[in-house]
Design a protein around this motif. Structure first.
Motif, short mmCIF file in Angstrom:
data_model
loop_
_atom_site.label_atom_id
_atom_site.label_comp_id
_atom_site.label_asym_id
_atom_site.label_seq_id
_atom_site.Cartn_x
_atom_site.Cartn_y
_atom_site.Cartn_z
N UNK A 34 54.62 17.00 -76.18
CA UNK A 34 53.83 16.03 -75.43
C UNK A 34 54.70 15.00 -74.73
N UNK A 35 55.90 14.74 -75.25
CA UNK A 35 56.77 13.71 -74.67
C UNK A 35 57.40 14.21 -73.38
N UNK A 36 57.36 13.36 -72.34
CA UNK A 36 58.04 13.65 -71.08
C UNK A 36 58.63 12.35 -70.58
N UNK A 43 52.23 10.87 -78.08
CA UNK A 43 52.46 10.99 -79.51
C UNK A 43 51.47 11.89 -80.22
N UNK A 44 50.99 12.94 -79.54
CA UNK A 44 49.95 13.75 -80.17
C UNK A 44 50.37 15.16 -80.56
N UNK A 45 51.58 15.62 -80.26
CA UNK A 45 51.96 16.97 -80.68
C UNK A 45 52.66 16.96 -82.03
N UNK A 46 53.30 15.84 -82.40
CA UNK A 46 53.95 15.62 -83.69
C UNK A 46 55.14 16.55 -83.92
N UNK A 47 55.68 17.14 -82.86
CA UNK A 47 56.80 18.05 -83.03
C UNK A 47 58.12 17.30 -83.20
N UNK A 149 47.05 21.26 -76.01
CA UNK A 149 46.52 19.89 -75.87
C UNK A 149 47.62 18.82 -75.92
N UNK A 150 48.73 19.07 -75.24
CA UNK A 150 49.79 18.07 -75.21
C UNK A 150 49.45 16.92 -74.27
#
Length: 669
Positions: A34-36, A43-47, A149-150
């Motif tokens: 999700x970060x770009x 902050x929603x993919x938590x990878x 849903x990223x």
């Protein structure tokens, strides 16, 4: 500056940096979806989980956690490894095994990170979820079951493109991303949605199932669809350019390009001129090169100094220089690049330059657009203006009201307003530290350059460390052409009055067919468009992707493009045609190879030999400061502005749906 310790190494990080950025400064790779870097944090993919102390005894999302002095960050502990494997397992629960048929295969973030951070098995036994594909327009193909849903696409459309038409519906495992009422996304930058998508949910529809990434050879190039000079990459298979992608250049296009830049690529193999043509009895017939060059040479000999050259909008500097040398050998100086009839003063190039620079316009705190539809004339400048507005800048507009994807205070459509700005505008500029004016093609066509220059002094646009006077050109060849002398005092009308016997149309497809009615017209170009239809002799040249070239963008930045492939059939690079014909009439040009041509050009025009911005001295002329009347924007259709785009099936589909409002039904529909 805060000091943090990353895997035992202490580093200093900038104030306000996140833990993820601190880890990258320490040389650690942090997986993310999700970060770009250019979008807001979700902050929603938590990878991107890491272990941070002091803090709770659990992994934390590094993208959303500010770096603080004294933090100890671990990226390689068993807890972090287990957490990342768990996140990847959840992401792959419903993701289909489409890799063999997915266009993203081979350059997919999900593939790469599943290999690096995933488990070799899944414990999921329940029914899989599937989502219907969505319609997002003529350039985006969807496979929404692949979506994780990223929300990158949502943030890009709202923050960069200025079109908040994507969003998420429902909750939990039922959540899905869609466009508003499943309509086409109405942005000229929709292709970037597929670039920011880390999986194969959003893809480039025109290139679907056409090639695989590992088949393609990559060649760096410069875009010519507008005057921004976006840095692009040609991906080539054998002798065909299969796709165009952006290259990162923070000073010009960041990492975005417009749909016109990206998807005109299908026209490079359509409607091409691949052999010479000679007009006889009103009709064109095929001819050999020897016959065509003999006719060309005879006409030049007969015309003597009564020869003119009109440069098109897509030309490189080397082609224009070679044509100029050919005319100089004839004793002619009838050169013009403003083929639509513009006549603005070119005695000072600083006065017709984008002086704030494309990146620098982000720092402006007040901007007045004078006759400029930036969304169509330069989409990548429009994104910078949006960023400026998000930082607090006020944007005013003089001209017909259009949707620029941001809030613009329109003050009217009468150029008389330049003589006396409304109080609201004058007050905003009086308080501004970095004021800017952008003069567009509509204002130049209405002879408003002098009145706009008058604002330079009254609004104090030029001050220490800042020049806020900007002219936004629409032609990729404009600035290089003006440096090379492709400008008459009265524009193309002066050349028309001179009644030249021979007129060279150098890819000039926008010239009014009524001009030069008694002249012998020689068209040297790459597509069978307006220029070829009116020519008496058609000589097939190379498109911009088929030759090396130097380009100068609207801010005076010199950039070079490489040859990606070769011209089709019997077509030749333009400069070789001038070299060949110069031999036939006895005055051979002083170069036999392209490197010799470029060396001669740089020796005569040293500014074209330097990479980066040309330093123009600020010495504006004092033309007539009176301007009145309404502005008319010259671009009527963003997707059909030159010979290449008019030959592109994709651009015609985009035009019909996004400009004319007619949905183009596909066969399966």
């Amino acid at each position: 500056m805060p000091k943090v310790t990353v895997d035992g190494v202490e580093i200093e990080v900038p104030q306000g940096a996140t833990v993820l950025q601190a880890c990258e400064l320490a040389g650690k790779e942090i997986p993310r979806f999700c970060y770009h870097e250019r979008l807001s944090i979700a902050g929603n993919c938590r990878m991107c989980l890491v272990e941070v102390a002091p803090g709770p005894p659990k992994p934390q999302a590094s993208c959303a956690l500010p770096a603080a002095d004294g933090q100890t960050i671990r990226t390689d502990t068993p807890m972090v490894k287990k957490a990342r494997e768990g996140v990847m397992e959840f992401l792959l629960i419903n993701h289909p095994l489409d890799c063999p048929i997915c266009d993203q295969g081979g350059e997919c973030d999900l593939q790469d990170q599943a290999m690096a951070y995933g488990r070799p098995f899944s414990r999921f036994d329940e029914n899989k979820r599937a989502i219907d594909d969505k319609y997002m327009g003529p350039v985006i193909k969807t496979a929404m079951t692949r979506c994780i849903q990223c929300t990158r696409c949502i943030r890009f459309s709202e923050e960069v493109a200025g079109v908040p038409e994507l969003g998420m519906l429902y909750r939990g495992e039922d959540s899905q991303i869609t466009s508003y009422l499943e309509k086409a996304v109405t942005t000229e930058m929709a292709g970037n949605l597929a670039d920011v998508c880390p999986v194969g949910a959003l893809l480039q529809k025109p290139q679907a199932f056409e090639s695989r990434p590992w088949e393609l050879r990559r060649v760096p190039g410069i875009d010519v669809m507008d005057a921004v000079g976006s840095n692009i990459r040609f991906d080539v298979r054998q002798r065909q350019v299969m796709r165009i992608l952006p290259r990162v250049n923070d000073d010009v296009n960041e990492e975005w390009i417009s749909d016109k830049t990206r998807h005109h690529v299908d026209a490079l193999v359509r409607n091409r001129l691949d052999r010479p043509w000679v007009r006889e009895k009103g009709k064109l017939r095929e001819a050999s090169w020897s016959e065509a060059l003999d006719l060309f040479a005879k006409r030049l000999k007969k015309a003597g100094a009564n020869v003119a050259a009109i440069a098109g909008d897509l030309l490189d500097a080397e082609t224009m220089y070679a044509a100029k040398k050919l005319l100089e050998a004839q004793g002619s100086s009838l050169l013009e690049g403003r083929q639509t009839g513009l006549t603005y003063d070119v005695s000072s190039l600083a006065a017709i330059n984008f002086n704030s620079t494309i990146a620098g316009i982000e720092d402006a705190d007040v901007v007045l657009l004078v006759g400029s539809n930036t969304r169509w004339e330069a989409p990548l400048v429009n994104t910078r203006l949006r960023k400026a507005q998000r930082k607090g800048a006020k944007i005013f507009g003089l001209g017909p009201e259009v949707d620029l994807g941001m809030k613009v205070a329109w003050i009217g459509n009468d150029l008389k307003l330049l003589g006396k700005l409304p109080k609201e505008v004058a007050d905003a500029f009086a308080k501004a530290e970095r004021p800017a004016v952008i003069v567009g093609a509509g204002a130049l066509a209405a002879n408003a350059l002098g009145a706009a220059l008058g604002l330079g002094k009254s609004l104090k646009l030029v001050r220490d460390g800042w020049n806020g006077f900007n002219v936004l050109h629409t032609s990729a060849s404009r600035m290089a052409g003006l440096i090379l002398g492709y400008a008459q005092k009265g524009g193309i009308a002066d050349i028309d009055k001179a009644k030249p016997e021979v007129v060279l149309l150098l890819g000039a497809d926008e010239v009014d067919p009524a001009r030069f009615a008694g002249s012998f017209k020689v068209y040297i170009g790459h597509h069978g468009d307006n220029g070829a239809r009116q020519a008496d002799l058609v000589l097939p040249g190379a498109a911009y992707a088929e030759k090396h070239g130097t380009y100068v963008n609207t801010e005076g930045r010199v950039q070079r493009s490489e040859r990606a492939t070769f011209a089709p059939g019997e077509a030749r690079e333009d400069w070789t045609i001038f070299r060949a014909v110069s031999d036939l009439f006895g005055s051979p040009l002083p170069f036999d190879r392209f490197d010799q041509l470029r060396a001669k050009m740089v020796a005569e025009y040293p500014q074209l030999g330097r990479d980066g911005l040309i330093a123009f001295d600020w010495s504006p002329p004092k033309p007539d400061a009176k301007a009145e009347g309404a502005v008319v924007y010259p671009i009527r259709d963003f997707y059909l502005t030159n010979a290449i785009t008019r030959s592109s099936p994709t651009m015609h589909v985009c035009s019909e749906e996004l400009v004319q409002g007619r949905r183009v039904q596909e066969a399966a529909e």
